[in-house]
Design an enzyme around this catalytic site. Structure first.
Site, mmCIF file in Angstrom:
data_model
loop_
_atom_site.group_PDB
_atom_site.id
_atom_site.type_symbol
_atom_site.label_atom_id
_atom_site.label_comp_id
_atom_site.label_asym_id
_atom_site.label_seq_id
_atom_site.Cartn_x
_atom_site.Cartn_y
_atom_site.Cartn_z
ATOM 1 N N GLY A 139 -36.625 5.522 18.385
ATOM 2 C CA GLY A 139 -36.807 5.021 17.203
ATOM 3 C C GLY A 139 -35.588 6.769 17.224
ATOM 4 C CD GLN A 140 -33.728 5.551 12.236
ATOM 5 O OE1 GLN A 140 -32.124 6.041 11.166
ATOM 6 N NE2 GLN A 140 -34.514 5.652 10.902
ATOM 7 C CB VAL A 141 -37.733 10.997 14.285
ATOM 8 C CG1 VAL A 141 -37.603 11.943 14.800
ATOM 9 C CG2 VAL A 141 -37.704 11.362 12.894
ATOM 10 C CB ALA A 161 -44.628 5.381 13.250
ATOM 11 C CB THR A 176 -40.881 2.183 11.052
ATOM 12 O OG1 THR A 176 -40.625 1.628 11.926
ATOM 13 C CG2 THR A 176 -41.755 3.733 11.127
ATOM 14 C CB THR A 207 -44.003 8.439 4.770
ATOM 15 O OG1 THR A 207 -43.285 8.031 4.242
ATOM 16 C CG2 THR A 207 -45.485 7.825 5.970
ATOM 17 C CE1 TYR A 256 -44.612 4.040 7.908
ATOM 18 C CE2 TYR A 256 -44.440 4.277 5.788
ATOM 19 C CZ TYR A 256 -44.488 4.564 7.393
ATOM 20 O OH TYR A 256 -43.225 5.051 7.853
HETATM 21 N N1 LIG Z 1 -37.613 5.808 9.082
HETATM 22 C C1 LIG Z 1 -37.539 6.420 7.189
HETATM 23 O O1 LIG Z 1 -36.942 6.045 6.117
HETATM 24 C C2 LIG Z 1 -38.832 7.346 7.563
HETATM 25 C C3 LIG Z 1 -39.471 7.925 6.546
HETATM 26 C C4 LIG Z 1 -40.948 9.076 6.196
HETATM 27 C C5 LIG Z 1 -40.872 9.259 7.003
HETATM 28 N N2 LIG Z 1 -40.927 8.904 8.007
HETATM 29 C C6 LIG Z 1 -41.406 8.559 9.837
HETATM 30 O O2 LIG Z 1 -40.620 9.562 10.326
HETATM 31 C C7 LIG Z 1 -40.996 8.824 12.036
HETATM 32 C C8 LIG Z 1 -39.398 8.735 12.991
HETATM 33 O O3 LIG Z 1 -39.332 7.298 11.877
HETATM 34 P P1 LIG Z 1 -38.109 6.579 12.322
HETATM 35 O O4 LIG Z 1 -36.712 6.424 11.139
HETATM 36 O O5 LIG Z 1 -37.587 7.649 13.922
HETATM 37 O O6 LIG Z 1 -38.609 5.179 12.925
HETATM 38 P P2 LIG Z 1 -38.016 4.402 13.902
HETATM 39 O O7 LIG Z 1 -36.676 4.668 13.915
HETATM 40 O O8 LIG Z 1 -38.800 2.758 13.142
HETATM 41 O O9 LIG Z 1 -38.495 4.127 15.507
HETATM 42 C C9 LIG Z 1 -40.377 4.358 16.011
HETATM 43 C C10 LIG Z 1 -40.710 4.315 16.814
HETATM 44 O O10 LIG Z 1 -41.928 3.445 16.999
HETATM 45 C C11 LIG Z 1 -42.092 3.158 17.972
HETATM 46 N N3 LIG Z 1 -43.145 2.320 18.354
HETATM 47 C C12 LIG Z 1 -43.784 1.212 17.387
HETATM 48 N N4 LIG Z 1 -45.146 0.664 17.738
HETATM 49 C C13 LIG Z 1 -45.248 1.206 19.049
HETATM 50 C C14 LIG Z 1 -46.276 0.951 20.428
HETATM 51 N N5 LIG Z 1 -47.394 -0.250 19.813
HETATM 52 N N6 LIG Z 1 -45.997 1.481 21.288
HETATM 53 C C15 LIG Z 1 -44.518 2.272 21.619
HETATM 54 N N7 LIG Z 1 -43.840 2.738 20.550
HETATM 55 C C16 LIG Z 1 -43.937 2.346 18.725
HETATM 56 C C17 LIG Z 1 -40.883 1.719 18.312
HETATM 57 O O11 LIG Z 1 -40.871 1.357 19.429
HETATM 58 P P3 LIG Z 1 -39.575 0.189 19.709
HETATM 59 O O12 LIG Z 1 -38.088 0.713 19.296
HETATM 60 O O13 LIG Z 1 -39.556 -0.696 20.696
HETATM 61 O O14 LIG Z 1 -39.510 -1.215 18.698
HETATM 62 C C18 LIG Z 1 -40.103 2.664 17.572
HETATM 63 O O15 LIG Z 1 -39.025 3.170 18.675
HETATM 64 C C19 LIG Z 1 -42.044 8.298 11.365
HETATM 65 O O16 LIG Z 1 -43.428 8.701 11.431
HETATM 66 C C20 LIG Z 1 -41.698 7.548 10.456
HETATM 67 O O17 LIG Z 1 -43.390 7.060 10.079
HETATM 68 C C21 LIG Z 1 -39.715 7.284 8.574
#
Ligand SMILES: NC(=O)c1ccc[n+]([C@@H]2O[C@H](COP(=O)([O-])OP(=O)(O)OC[C@H]3O[C@@H](n4cnc5c(N)ncnc54)[C@H](OP(=O)(O)O)[C@@H]3O)[C@@H](O)[C@H]2O)c1
Length: 332
Positions: free
Chosen positions: A22-24, A72, A74, A116, A143
């Site tokens: 994921g991004q983070v 997560a 997401t 979030t 979510y």
């Molecule tokens: N993006 C935003 O704008 C935002 C805003 C507020 C808070 N957040 C929080 O910040 C954190 C990081 O967000 P992010 O933007 O980095 O999210 P992201 O890019 O969507 O990455 C989420 C990662 O979780 C993995 N994942 C999903 N389902 C899974 C499963 N069943 N088993 C194992 N891994 C799984 C995904 O795997 P795959 O790569 O295989 O799909 C993905 O790599 C999360 O907790 C999110 O809720 C994000």
């Protein structure tokens, strides 16, 4: 209560990072890699977080003292489909609960978990502090509900452990940090990349102007997570966003003007980035109009570190991101 500072190289077992792809998660690999911190990065194929047995197996195998959970569910709109509910809850609530149960019972254990702004419905117009009440749950999107359930499960696991005979002695307390953030952008699909793509495809782009929040860099979030591990601050929720706020429309204009100033060829003219209301852009999941998070608690927690003296404004970070985008291969 104060805790001894914890150095990344002090622990016996590697840091376990969930959400590798994921991004983070990608930013954590860069950040921990630069520090030469021993870490194991797990993606979906290594441990499916919807599968309790796989999680238990991984925890047993690595016996981590530190977990960073950047994984997560997401897909905010997809989560509204009733068939996705169980899956979203499993990943966003049950999986962090298992991680928390493990860490809460480890001496000097640390769990860093990202959450979030969507845990708040629109109950106020000013920035939310960590003291503000979340929900109401029935007004959150699915979510947001699952992420809130994850936060609650973590707090409960630590509360239970610290009041039971199984917890480590008081001076060896384990800790958790729930880093609530918003509008994340890094190496992955995000609003900024979408705007840059649309700006090259279209003559006109319409963007929601009545939702405000703070764009947050995934790289910075990774650094905050690592900084918390090395700190002696107490367990709790920390609103982890840079300074300042903007609407989605304001962000789109800023992104496109910045990209143009760094030499990117942009088709759309700034005056053709048109503000619209949330009602004019219907989506499946309800988003809060006010996503602003008050970040003073985090600043105080990190005071005295090099980090706070350089506490960023979102514009500085977004500008750097755009500069990198234009200069290098983020486009590929
Ligand atoms: N993006 C935003 O704008 C935002 C805003 C507020 C808070 N957040 C929080 O910040 C954190 C990081 O967000 P992010 O933007 O980095 O999210 P992201 O890019 O969507 O990455 C989420 C990662 O979780 C993995 N994942 C999903 N389902 C899974 C499963 N069943 N088993 C194992 N891994 C799984 C995904 O795997 P795959 O790569 O295989 O799909 C993905 O790599 C999360 O907790 C999110 O809720 C994000």
């Amino acid at each position: 209560m104060s805790f001894p500072s914890f150095h990344l190289s002090d622990h016996k077992h590697p840091i376990l990072v969930f959400g590798r792809d994921g991004q983070v998660g990608k930013s954590l690999q860069v950040c921990l890699g630069e520090l030469n911190a021993p870490a194991v990065y797990l993606g979906r194929s290594d441990c499916d977080l919807s599968n309790e047995f796989e999680i238990r197996d991984v925890l047993k195998r690595y016996q981590p003292q530190i977990i960073i959970n950047a994984a997560a569910y997401t897909a905010v709109d997809r989560a509204e489909d009733a068939r996705e509910l169980e899956l979203a809850f499993a990943i966003n609530a049950k999986a962090p609960a298992l991680m928390a149960h493990h860490i809460a019972n480890v001496s000097h254990g640390i769990l860093v978990h990202y959450s979030t702004d969507y845990v708040f419905a629109d109950t106020q117009k000013t920035p939310y502090s960590e003291m503000d009440i979340t929900g109401p749950v029935d007004q959150l999107c699915v979510y947001g509900q699952t992420k809130l359930a994850g936060e609650d499960a973590i707090k409960q696991a630590f509360g239970l452990a610290h009041h039971s005979g199984h917890a480590p002695p008081h001076d060896e307390f384990s800790r958790y940090f729930i880093l609530r953030t918003s509008w994340v952008y890094g190496d992955g699909d995000n609003f900024i990349r979408t705007m840059l793509r649309l700006a090259n495809e279209r003559d006109q782009v319409k963007v929601v102007a009545d939702q405000v929040g703070t764009p947050t860099s995934a790289q910075w979030l990774a650094e905050i997570g690592v900084q918390m591990i090395g700190s002696d601050v107490e367990s709790g929720v920390y609103h982890s966003v840079p300074d300042g706020y903007v609407s989605w429309h304001g962000l789109a204009v800023f992104v496109i003007e910045s990209a143009a100033s760094y030499g990117e060829s942009i088709k759309v003219k700034p005056e053709n980035i048109l503000p619209i209301t949330t009602q004019e852009y219907p989506v499946v999941a309800k988003r809060p109009l006010n996503s602003r998070l008050f970040n003073q608690k985090l600043k105080k927690a990190l005071s005295g570190t090099a980090f706070t003296s350089a506490y960023p404004h979102w514009q500085v970070q977004v500008e750097q991101y755009i500069k990198d985008y234009v200069a290098t291969s983020l486009k590929n």
